[in-house]
Scaffold this motif. Structure first.
Motif, PDB file in Angstrom:
ATOM      1  N   PRO A 136      33.715  12.141  68.336  1.00 25.80           N
ATOM      2  CA  PRO A 136      33.665  13.898  67.546  1.00 25.80           C
ATOM      3  C   PRO A 136      33.408  14.390  69.056  1.00 25.80           C
ATOM      4  O   PRO A 136      34.455  15.731  68.620  1.00 25.80           O
ATOM      5  CB  PRO A 136      31.613  13.481  68.256  1.00 25.80           C
ATOM      6  CG  PRO A 136      31.149  12.618  67.909  1.00 25.80           C
ATOM      7  CD  PRO A 136      32.413  11.258  68.585  1.00 25.80           C
ATOM      8  N   LEU A 143      29.327  10.882  65.018  1.00 29.06           N
ATOM      9  CA  LEU A 143      28.062  11.026  65.535  1.00 29.06           C
ATOM     10  C   LEU A 143      26.782  10.362  64.344  1.00 29.06           C
ATOM     11  O   LEU A 143      25.325  10.061  65.245  1.00 29.06           O
ATOM     12  CB  LEU A 143      28.027  12.650  64.895  1.00 29.06           C
ATOM     13  CG  LEU A 143      28.478  13.777  65.646  1.00 29.06           C
ATOM     14  CD1 LEU A 143      28.597  15.131  65.035  1.00 29.06           C
ATOM     15  CD2 LEU A 143      28.356  13.336  67.893  1.00 29.06           C
ATOM     16  N   ALA A 153      33.922  13.136  62.256  1.00 20.55           N
ATOM     17  CA  ALA A 153      33.239  13.616  63.021  1.00 20.55           C
ATOM     18  C   ALA A 153      31.554  13.361  62.580  1.00 20.55           C
ATOM     19  O   ALA A 153      30.783  12.961  63.470  1.00 20.55           O
ATOM     20  CB  ALA A 153      33.581  15.198  63.906  1.00 20.55           C
ATOM     21  N   GLU A 194      36.528  17.263  67.560  1.00 20.03           N
ATOM     22  CA  GLU A 194      35.882  18.249  66.993  1.00 20.03           C
ATOM     23  C   GLU A 194      36.618  19.623  68.714  1.00 20.03           C
ATOM     24  O   GLU A 194      36.510  21.326  68.297  1.00 20.03           O
ATOM     25  CB  GLU A 194      33.977  19.214  67.942  1.00 20.03           C
ATOM     26  CG  GLU A 194      33.694  17.873  67.104  1.00 20.03           C
ATOM     27  CD  GLU A 194      31.743  17.502  67.140  1.00 20.03           C
ATOM     28  OE1 GLU A 194      30.885  17.602  66.427  1.00 20.03           O
ATOM     29  OE2 GLU A 194      31.922  18.367  68.180  1.00 20.03           O
ATOM     30  N   SER A 198      30.819  22.842  64.827  1.00 15.40           N
ATOM     31  CA  SER A 198      31.537  22.101  65.980  1.00 15.40           C
ATOM     32  C   SER A 198      31.678  23.130  67.686  1.00 15.40           C
ATOM     33  O   SER A 198      31.058  21.595  68.399  1.00 15.40           O
ATOM     34  CB  SER A 198      32.860  22.166  65.697  1.00 15.40           C
ATOM     35  OG  SER A 198      33.276  23.244  65.979  1.00 15.40           O
ATOM     36  N   ALA A 218      25.762  16.720  62.017  1.00 12.76           N
ATOM     37  CA  ALA A 218      26.250  16.122  61.035  1.00 12.76           C
ATOM     38  C   ALA A 218      26.344  15.991  59.728  1.00 12.76           C
ATOM     39  O   ALA A 218      27.012  15.998  59.011  1.00 12.76           O
ATOM     40  CB  ALA A 218      26.617  14.407  61.466  1.00 12.76           C
TER      41      ALA A 218
END
Length: 287
Positions: free
Chosen positions: A237, A260, A256, A241, A182, A159
């Motif tokens: 996330p 995270l 995202a 992703e 990702s 992250a």
């Protein structure tokens, strides 16, 4: 001893820093944009771990209420905290040397990076082992907890890289790399979710930890668990992703990244809070 939010912040910062450093070192063994990723990891790593360690020392000192007792604790090799302080100290030394070499010489020896990665993994696992050292708390007595923390640390490290790379001026050259990262994070988050589910299932059937599981799933801690950890930290996330688009990758990865990191903090807050629901902390449950 029941720890508070200060320790949760330590667990979060140490895990995030360890994950970021390990990712930066490993990325340095590849190709572009390794320099950017490596620099991000090598800066975030020692800074986050150092701040987290300071929080740990402050909290432990306040809890013991005696500097001499704390000195004995960290010099007693039979203490988990003593080994933790040793690991954290050695990691910080290696991380600072690595960062200095990177800034001055623009490169670091792979053998030193390898030592740093090994120490980073130890730091990430130690954040879970530290809780396991509280023998009176049944909910901590399983290797699943360090496993969840280690996977979360890796995800938080990714992250940090996401958040940094999306602001790099030449980010358009990094589309393929960001896509690969990702994808890797999707695997890590899925593994973390599986380990977390196994951990909660273990608590639900472990003698003395059922009250903690109930508090997590349907009690006072349920909003933080389901909302902060499961929904924001894991589900969001994965969705962002999975449906990453070429034209909007920057914004999606930034969201995202925030999710995270928020989920990583929520995990530590939940874990620290479990101790309050252990039978040893609530004697009336024993009857």
């Amino acid at each position: 001893m029941i720890w508070d939010a200060l320790i949760a912040c330590y667990l979060f910062l140490a895990g995030m820093g360890a994950g970021a450093f390990a990712l930066g070192a490993i990325a340095g063994w590849g190709k572009d944009p390794a320099p950017t990723m490596k620099k991000v990891g090598f800066i975030v790593g020692p800074v986050a771990v150092a701040v987290g360690t300071l929080l740990l020392v402050v909290d432990a000192h306040a809890g013991l209420q005696n500097p001499l007792r704390f000195f004995y604790l960290i010099t007693n090799l039979n203490s988990v905290m003593a080994w933790g302080v040793i690991i954290l100290s050695v990691f910080l030394v290696v991380a600072v040397i690595d960062l200095t070499l990177l800034l001055v010489k623009k490169e670091t020896p792979k053998w030193l990076d390898g030592i740093g990665v090994a120490l980073a993994l130890c730091v990430a696992a130690y954040t879970g082992v530290l809780l396991s050292s509280l023998a009176s708390v049944t909910a901590y007595q399983t290797p699943l907890l360090p496993a969840v923390f280690t996977l979360s640390s890796a995800s938080c490290g990714l992250a940090c890289v996401f958040a940094a790379l999306v602001f790099v001026e030449s980010r358009h050259a990094y589309v393929r790399t960001l896509g690969a990262l990702s994808g890797a994070d999707t695997v890590v988050v899925a593994a973390e979710a599986a380990a977390l589910a196994a951990y909660v299932a273990w608590m639900a059937q472990a003698p003395g930890a059922r009250a903690a599981a109930d508090a997590l799933l349907a009690g006072e801690m349920a909003p933080l668990f389901w909302g902060g950890l499961v929904a924001v930290g894991l589900a969001a996330p994965l969705v962002l992703e999975r449906f990453l688009t070429h034209g909007n990758a920057r914004t999606q990865l930034l969201w995202a990244s925030g999710c995270l990191l928020a989920g990583g903090l929520a995990l530590r807050l939940c874990a620290v809070g479990l101790a309050a629901y252990d039978v040893t902390q609530m004697p009336e449950l024993a009857f």
